[in-house]
Design an enzyme around this catalytic site. Structure first.
Site, PDB file in Angstrom:
ATOM      1  CD  GLU A  19      -3.007  -1.075   2.140  1.00 21.37           C
ATOM      2  OE1 GLU A  19      -4.266  -1.551   1.906  1.00 21.37           O
ATOM      3  OE2 GLU A  19      -2.907  -0.904   3.225  1.00 21.37           O
ATOM      4  CB  CYS A  47       2.913   7.388   3.220  1.00 19.09           C
ATOM      5  SG  CYS A  47       3.443   6.239   4.435  1.00 19.09           S
ATOM      6  CB  CYS A  65       6.904  -5.075   9.112  1.00 18.94           C
ATOM      7  SG  CYS A  65       8.214  -4.223  10.112  1.00 18.94           S
ATOM      8  CB  CYS A 100       6.054  -2.247  16.283  1.00 16.33           C
ATOM      9  SG  CYS A 100       7.834  -1.755  15.883  1.00 16.33           S
ATOM     10  CB  CYS A 128       2.622  -1.418  13.755  1.00 17.17           C
ATOM     11  SG  CYS A 128       2.598  -1.365  12.107  1.00 17.17           S
ATOM     12  CB  SER A 183      10.271   6.500   9.174  1.00 15.08           C
ATOM     13  OG  SER A 183       9.815   6.271  10.543  1.00 15.08           O
ATOM     14  CB  CYS A 240       0.444   6.219  11.371  1.00 13.60           C
ATOM     15  SG  CYS A 240       0.845   7.940  10.778  1.00 13.60           S
TER      16      CYS A 240
END
Ligand code: SAH
Length: 371
Positions: free
Chosen positions: A99, A112, A119, A123, A126, A199, A343
């Site tokens: 995305e 973004c 991932c 975390c 998330c 980031s 986010c």
């Protein structure tokens, strides 16, 4: 001389930065400046047909047709939010989907971009983490997101790019640096160095490498001010604890390419977890020697998360302490929530090779249930 299949496999020119393209043309027996022409065609004009590159000789065009390719991700779906945010679901050659989000604001437009399929960092707060991890994106798949958005939105709309989509960019170092080179190249997208931001959840050694390899800006997903809490929220902290991370950041911001700039700190506001006045004061202390701006991110919920967003009062109190201490501190406005584009809400479609270990506090959910 026998040529191996590797020699004859078509080269994808989409992800090559100027240096790599120049080397390619020199190896073809051409002048390096061909790279400039081709960069302009691919990224500036959005051309995907070698035959349309009319300032190249016919022979060279034929050679490119034979030896090269341009593979763009396909837009599988695009969604527009009530607030103007746009989210694209992009299909990759192998069936994975990622995305990309565009966030228009009054004075700027931020794209973004994702750096990995899924991932691996897990975390706690998330949604991408729940998807597991499939693979790194190629440089062409990273820059391909910008290529599409640029075409879809028209010139001048994208003023900033942040590598804050799916994935941990510094675990896909080379491809991310190559793609950022193209973002900042005047012949491709021409974005100012300050307007391209990578980031990271805090891979300290890679931050040192980045200082050498790129002039892009750095954002750190900090989220906690003690190792105890950060170990829980951002598990990579167990490998690179706060002292090590902050030392790497200090070296980074003093490096040649970064003089006079600031590190952006992202801090997700979790009700009753990391949002007390004591947390804010510890943050002030931790960052006191680093040129910084702080971005507070109200937590965005997703199915199955045990966390809640901090109250507006808690966010205000937290911000006031930071501002009082002299830090430029903004609260990120939640955008694109109605299309799950905020986010931490990006999930794509990940053919995961590894799944995160379920956390003790969170029920493991089937992937479908997350969206
Ligand atoms: N892996 C990189 C790039 C992802 S950036 C990194 O961690 O920096 C995505 C940002 O959104 C990070 O700061 C991340 O911590 C934050 N985020 C993740 N989940 C969130 C959520 N549910 N609500 C608000 N912010 C979230």
């Amino acid at each position: 001389m026998n040529s191996s299949p590797k020699d004859t496999a078509p080269i994808d020119l989409l992800g090559l930065n100027r240096q790599a393209l120049e080397a390619f043309f020199v190896q073809l027996g051409e002048k390096p400046f061909r790279a400039r022409q081709v960069l302009k065609w691919i990224h500036g004009h959005g051309t995907t047909e070698f035959d349309a590159m009319t300032d190249l000789s016919k022979t060279l065009r034929a050679q490119l047709r034979e030896r090269c390719k341009l593979v763009l991700p396909e837009v599988a779906r695009s969604q527009a939010s009530r607030d103007g945010t746009v989210k694209w679901l992009m299909a990759l050659e192998d069936g994975n989907r990622i995305e990309t989000v565009f966030i228009p604001e009054e004075k700027r437009g931020t794209l973004c971009v994702s750096s990995q399929v899924g991932c691996a960092l897990n975390c706690a707060f998330c949604a991408t983490a729940r998807q597991g991890f499939s693979r790194n994106l190629k440089a062409s798949e990273i820059i391909g997101q910008l290529w599409h958005a640029y075409r879809a939105l028209g010139e001048g709309r994208i003023t900033n790019v942040v590598l804050m989509g799916m994935g941990e960019p510094l675990l896909n170092f080379d491809a991310v640096v190559d793609a950022m080179d193209l973002m900042m190249d005047d012949l491709a997208y021409g974005l100012a160095k300050r307007r391209v931001t990578v980031s990271t959840a805090g891979l300290a050694p890679a931050i040192d490498r980045l200082a050498e390899a790129s002039a892009a800006s750095l954002a750190i997903s900090l989220h906690a001010t003690t190792d105890e809490l950060r170990d829980e929220l951002v598990p990579i902290n167990r490998k690179y604890p706060l002292a090590e991370l902050l030392a790497a950041c200090q070296r980074f911001i003093q490096s040649d390419k970064q003089r006079g700039r600031k590190i952006t700190w992202e801090y997700v506001m979790l009700d009753g977890v990391n949002d007390s006045a004591a947390d804010a004061r510890r943050l002030v202390k931790r960052l006191s020697r680093i040129p910084s701006k702080i971005n507070l991110i109200p937590f965005n919920r997703f199915a199955g998360t045990p966390y809640r967003r901090s109250t507006p009062q808690a966010i205000e109190r937290f911000q006031a302490i930071l501002v009082e201490a002299g830090f430029l501190t903004t609260v990120r406005r939640t955008r694109g929530e109605d299309i799950d584009a905020a986010c931490g809400q990006l999930v794509g479609k990940v053919q995961a090779k590894s799944r995160p270990r379920p956390r003790h506090s969170v029920q493991a959910l089937p992937v479908e249930a997350v969206k």
